[in-house]
Scaffold this active site. Sequence first.
Site, PDB file in Angstrom:
ATOM      1  N   LYS A  22     -14.880  -0.151 -29.746  1.00  0.00           N
ATOM      2  CA  LYS A  22     -15.786  -1.152 -29.161  1.00  0.00           C
ATOM      3  C   LYS A  22     -16.561  -0.528 -27.999  1.00  0.00           C
ATOM      4  CE  LYS A  22     -13.903  -3.969 -25.937  1.00  0.00           C
ATOM      5  NZ  LYS A  22     -14.524  -4.080 -24.618  1.00  0.00           N
ATOM      6  N   ASN A  23     -15.853   0.211 -27.133  1.00  0.00           N
ATOM      7  CA  ASN A  23     -16.502   0.722 -25.916  1.00  0.00           C
ATOM      8  C   ASN A  23     -17.395   1.929 -26.161  1.00  0.00           C
ATOM      9  OD1 ASN A  23     -15.345  -1.369 -24.589  1.00  0.00           O
ATOM     10  ND2 ASN A  23     -13.780  -0.149 -23.555  1.00  0.00           N
ATOM     11  N   ARG A  92     -19.961  -8.862 -19.887  1.00  0.00           N
ATOM     12  CA  ARG A  92     -20.591  -8.131 -18.801  1.00  0.00           C
ATOM     13  C   ARG A  92     -21.142  -6.783 -19.250  1.00  0.00           C
ATOM     14  NH1 ARG A  92     -18.536  -4.566 -16.316  1.00  0.00           N
ATOM     15  NH2 ARG A  92     -19.513  -5.114 -14.352  1.00  0.00           N
ATOM     16  N   CYS A 116     -15.118 -10.720 -13.637  1.00  0.00           N
ATOM     17  CA  CYS A 116     -14.347 -11.171 -14.805  1.00  0.00           C
ATOM     18  C   CYS A 116     -12.900 -11.257 -14.344  1.00  0.00           C
ATOM     19  CB  CYS A 116     -14.522 -10.198 -15.969  1.00  0.00           C
ATOM     20  SG  CYS A 116     -13.577  -8.709 -15.784  1.00  0.00           S
ATOM     21  N   ARG A 121     -15.993  -6.328 -10.467  1.00  0.00           N
ATOM     22  CA  ARG A 121     -16.825  -5.533 -11.385  1.00  0.00           C
ATOM     23  C   ARG A 121     -18.277  -5.423 -10.906  1.00  0.00           C
ATOM     24  NH1 ARG A 121     -14.222  -5.796 -16.478  1.00  0.00           N
ATOM     25  NH2 ARG A 121     -15.358  -3.951 -17.082  1.00  0.00           N
ATOM     26  N   PRO A 122     -18.531  -4.873  -9.719  1.00  0.00           N
ATOM     27  CA  PRO A 122     -19.909  -4.758  -9.235  1.00  0.00           C
ATOM     28  C   PRO A 122     -20.741  -3.782 -10.080  1.00  0.00           C
ATOM     29  CG  PRO A 122     -18.436  -3.516  -7.834  1.00  0.00           C
ATOM     30  CD  PRO A 122     -17.565  -4.243  -8.809  1.00  0.00           C
ATOM     31  N   ASP A 124     -23.379  -2.120  -8.378  1.00  0.00           N
ATOM     32  CA  ASP A 124     -24.199  -1.490  -7.332  1.00  0.00           C
ATOM     33  C   ASP A 124     -24.530  -0.030  -7.659  1.00  0.00           C
ATOM     34  OD1 ASP A 124     -21.301  -1.344  -6.944  1.00  0.00           O
ATOM     35  OD2 ASP A 124     -21.762  -0.114  -5.196  1.00  0.00           O
ATOM     36  N   ASP A 307      -7.017   0.869 -19.494  1.00  0.00           N
ATOM     37  CA  ASP A 307      -7.007  -0.058 -20.634  1.00  0.00           C
ATOM     38  C   ASP A 307      -5.698  -0.009 -21.415  1.00  0.00           C
ATOM     39  OD1 ASP A 307     -10.546   0.261 -21.469  1.00  0.00           O
ATOM     40  OD2 ASP A 307      -9.488  -0.741 -19.851  1.00  0.00           O
ATOM     41  N   LEU A 329      -7.774   1.302 -10.762  1.00  0.00           N
ATOM     42  CA  LEU A 329      -9.191   1.046 -11.009  1.00  0.00           C
ATOM     43  C   LEU A 329      -9.614  -0.389 -10.746  1.00  0.00           C
ATOM     44  CD1 LEU A 329      -8.737   3.793 -12.675  1.00  0.00           C
ATOM     45  CD2 LEU A 329     -10.862   3.147 -13.748  1.00  0.00           C
ATOM     46  N   ARG A 399     -12.145 -10.264 -28.846  1.00  0.00           N
ATOM     47  CA  ARG A 399     -13.280  -9.516 -28.288  1.00  0.00           C
ATOM     48  C   ARG A 399     -13.170  -8.035 -28.589  1.00  0.00           C
ATOM     49  NH1 ARG A 399     -14.986 -11.061 -22.306  1.00  0.00           N
ATOM     50  NH2 ARG A 399     -16.313  -9.304 -22.892  1.00  0.00           N
TER      51      ARG A 399
HETATM   52  C1  EPZ Z   1     -15.557   0.339 -18.773  1.00  0.00           C
HETATM   53  O1  EPZ Z   1     -15.870  -0.724 -17.901  1.00  0.00           O
HETATM   54  C2  EPZ Z   1     -14.841  -0.296 -19.953  1.00  0.00           C
HETATM   55  N1  EPZ Z   1     -15.730  -1.254 -20.610  1.00  0.00           N
HETATM   56  C3  EPZ Z   1     -13.576  -1.002 -19.471  1.00  0.00           C
HETATM   57  O2  EPZ Z   1     -12.902  -1.479 -20.630  1.00  0.00           O
HETATM   58  C4  EPZ Z   1     -12.680   0.019 -18.770  1.00  0.00           C
HETATM   59  O3  EPZ Z   1     -11.548  -0.631 -18.266  1.00  0.00           O
HETATM   60  C5  EPZ Z   1     -13.458   0.686 -17.626  1.00  0.00           C
HETATM   61  O4  EPZ Z   1     -14.673   1.274 -18.138  1.00  0.00           O
HETATM   62  C6  EPZ Z   1     -12.661   1.781 -16.941  1.00  0.00           C
HETATM   63  O5  EPZ Z   1     -12.300   2.760 -17.888  1.00  0.00           O
HETATM   64  C7  EPZ Z   1     -16.684  -0.780 -21.432  1.00  0.00           C
HETATM   65  O6  EPZ Z   1     -16.833   0.408 -21.637  1.00  0.00           O
HETATM   66  C8  EPZ Z   1     -17.562  -1.819 -22.089  1.00  0.00           C
HETATM   67  P1  EPZ Z   1     -16.355   1.230 -14.508  1.00  0.00           P
HETATM   68  P2  EPZ Z   1     -16.901  -0.462 -16.681  1.00  0.00           P
HETATM   69  O7  EPZ Z   1     -17.788   1.006 -14.152  1.00  0.00           O
HETATM   70  O8  EPZ Z   1     -17.888   0.574 -17.054  1.00  0.00           O
HETATM   71  C9  EPZ Z   1     -16.121   0.261  -9.867  1.00  0.00           C
HETATM   72  C10 EPZ Z   1     -11.802  -3.043 -21.986  1.00  0.00           C
HETATM   73  O9  EPZ Z   1     -10.672  -3.526 -21.847  1.00  0.00           O
HETATM   74  N2  EPZ Z   1     -17.583   0.151  -9.926  1.00  0.00           N
HETATM   75  O10 EPZ Z   1     -15.949   2.557 -15.008  1.00  0.00           O
HETATM   76  O11 EPZ Z   1     -17.397  -1.770 -16.209  1.00  0.00           O
HETATM   77  C11 EPZ Z   1     -15.425  -0.837 -10.653  1.00  0.00           C
HETATM   78  O12 EPZ Z   1     -15.292  -1.990  -9.866  1.00  0.00           O
HETATM   79  C12 EPZ Z   1     -12.710  -2.888 -20.781  1.00  0.00           C
HETATM   80  O13 EPZ Z   1     -12.265  -2.608 -23.072  1.00  0.00           O
HETATM   81  C13 EPZ Z   1     -18.290  -0.096  -8.756  1.00  0.00           C
HETATM   82  O14 EPZ Z   1     -17.702  -0.238  -7.676  1.00  0.00           O
HETATM   83  O15 EPZ Z   1     -15.930   0.139 -15.588  1.00  0.00           O
HETATM   84  C14 EPZ Z   1     -14.095  -0.219 -10.994  1.00  0.00           C
HETATM   85  O16 EPZ Z   1     -13.235  -0.337  -9.874  1.00  0.00           O
HETATM   86  C15 EPZ Z   1     -12.132  -3.560 -19.554  1.00  0.00           C
HETATM   87  N3  EPZ Z   1     -19.644  -0.200  -8.806  1.00  0.00           N
HETATM   88  C16 EPZ Z   1     -14.442   1.262 -11.189  1.00  0.00           C
HETATM   89  O17 EPZ Z   1     -15.706   1.450 -10.546  1.00  0.00           O
HETATM   90  C17 EPZ Z   1     -20.334  -0.044  -9.983  1.00  0.00           C
HETATM   91  O18 EPZ Z   1     -21.589  -0.119  -9.971  1.00  0.00           O
HETATM   92  C18 EPZ Z   1     -14.562   1.679 -12.648  1.00  0.00           C
HETATM   93  O19 EPZ Z   1     -15.472   0.784 -13.266  1.00  0.00           O
HETATM   94  C19 EPZ Z   1     -19.603   0.205 -11.167  1.00  0.00           C
HETATM   95  C20 EPZ Z   1     -18.234   0.313 -11.116  1.00  0.00           C
END
Ligand code: EPZ
Length: 420
Positions: A22-23, A92, A116, A121-122, A124, A307, A329, A399
């Site tokens: 999916k991802n 998201r 979520c 999940r910012p 920024d 995950d 994370l 999902r």
């Molecule tokens: C991806 O989410 C995956 N989703 C998530 O899988 C997975 O848990 C996550 O990566 C971490 O591996 C998809 O690929 C669709 P991140 P993502 O941006 O990209 C912080 C599942 O179960 N952050 O890597 O949204 C954030 O808060 C899902 O399949 C910022 O601060 O995760 C987190 O603490 C759940 N600012 C860390 O970085 C930003 O602009 C990692 O988030 C972006 C992220």
Amino acid sequence: MDYFKINGPKTLGGSVPVSGAKNAALPLIAMTILAQAPVTITNLPHVVDIKTLLKLLHNLGADFTLEGNSVTIDTCCLGNTKATYDIVKTMRASILVLGPLLARFGHCEVSLPGGCAIGQRPIDLHLKALEQMGAQISIHAGYVRAEAPDGLHGAHILFDKITVTGTANVVMAAALAKGKTVITNAAREPEVVQLCEVLNNSGVAMEGIGSSELTVYGTDRRRLAIKPFAVIPDRIEAGTYLCAAAITRSPVTLTRVRPDHLEAVLGKLEEMGVSIDTTDSTITLRPSETLKPVDITTQEYPAFPTDMQAQFLALCTQAEGTSTIEERLFENRFMHVSELQRLGADITLKGSTATVKGPSPLYGADVMATDLRASSALVLAALAAEGETDIHRIYHLDRGYEALEKKFGKIGADIARLSE
Ligand code: EPZ
């Protein structure tokens, strides 16, 4: 609303075909916005998140035809660049259309995805990177408004934190930008690697694919000829079934899987005492009657994936001793703990670390799914629990897991999908 009724404990056996990831599919579907002609994607998982993103692209004016696990997406007539709240609020990862829409059209509006269950999940880091590439970004009434009338230009992006979809968004934006973009501290997840490989095969020159220093040479808004490709196997689905085999002491083989994407997970399973044999595309788990406790810290790839945290928490309830699991994370990714406790698990939470004492006999009960991976942890515990477990709100599972009850049923689980 659907729920699962599971009777346990049951020993499973046989082989499970792993679906497409999916991802990986989500950014690859968003990437079709950059294409000059229809794109065919195979090994697509039939899960709700994929349907949601295809619906979003259709709302933007794209056409697609689904045949089995293949989809052909035509974004040539895409003209609407506003991703509205009604869809984005349900998933998201819709934020993945931001980079490609901006790169192709020079403007777009994408609803803020909001938080979520597992955290705030910012986005920024996504927005800051696109501004460095020449976008003017503003937030209006819950929408990100992005403008780059003269197109995007290459930049040196240093991510303060490793972000998977942030890296994907920047790679897709950089693919059509003018000049070179260097991303330092890029995500190295296999799903990001496949996106880079498909773009690279479509004429976007790249260096450092799979490393944390990624260089993308933009095509200056020339759209891409994207050859057909198959989505990589879902490493998290695979890890989930391996945990099911381990917790029920069952010999199970996974097919259509990439063991090299699961090294940290396989290592922890072997540390717990199970035996793992692999070929290029299969993983066979031979169970162990007694499971050893482990200590786990979730980190970015190639370290142990967040995950898989919930699934291992369920598994550790059956280990002989005390295990610790630290979630680094996400700030709220332990909602499965209270549900596992309802089944009899002995877990204490302190800050971002769960301490699990085992083995705890588990007994069937009514439990509630709260998010995608937490729900899969409840399935694992239910398979090992004595008696009947009803898992409510399994729309969370739908999902991200294709035909879960069918796949488990085929290897001997007593699991039924019912409506309430
Ligand atoms: C991806 O989410 C995956 N989703 C998530 O899988 C997975 O848990 C996550 O990566 C971490 O591996 C998809 O690929 C669709 P991140 P993502 O941006 O990209 C912080 C599942 O179960 N952050 O890597 O949204 C954030 O808060 C899902 O399949 C910022 O601060 O995760 C987190 O603490 C759940 N600012 C860390 O970085 C930003 O602009 C990692 O988030 C972006 C992220």
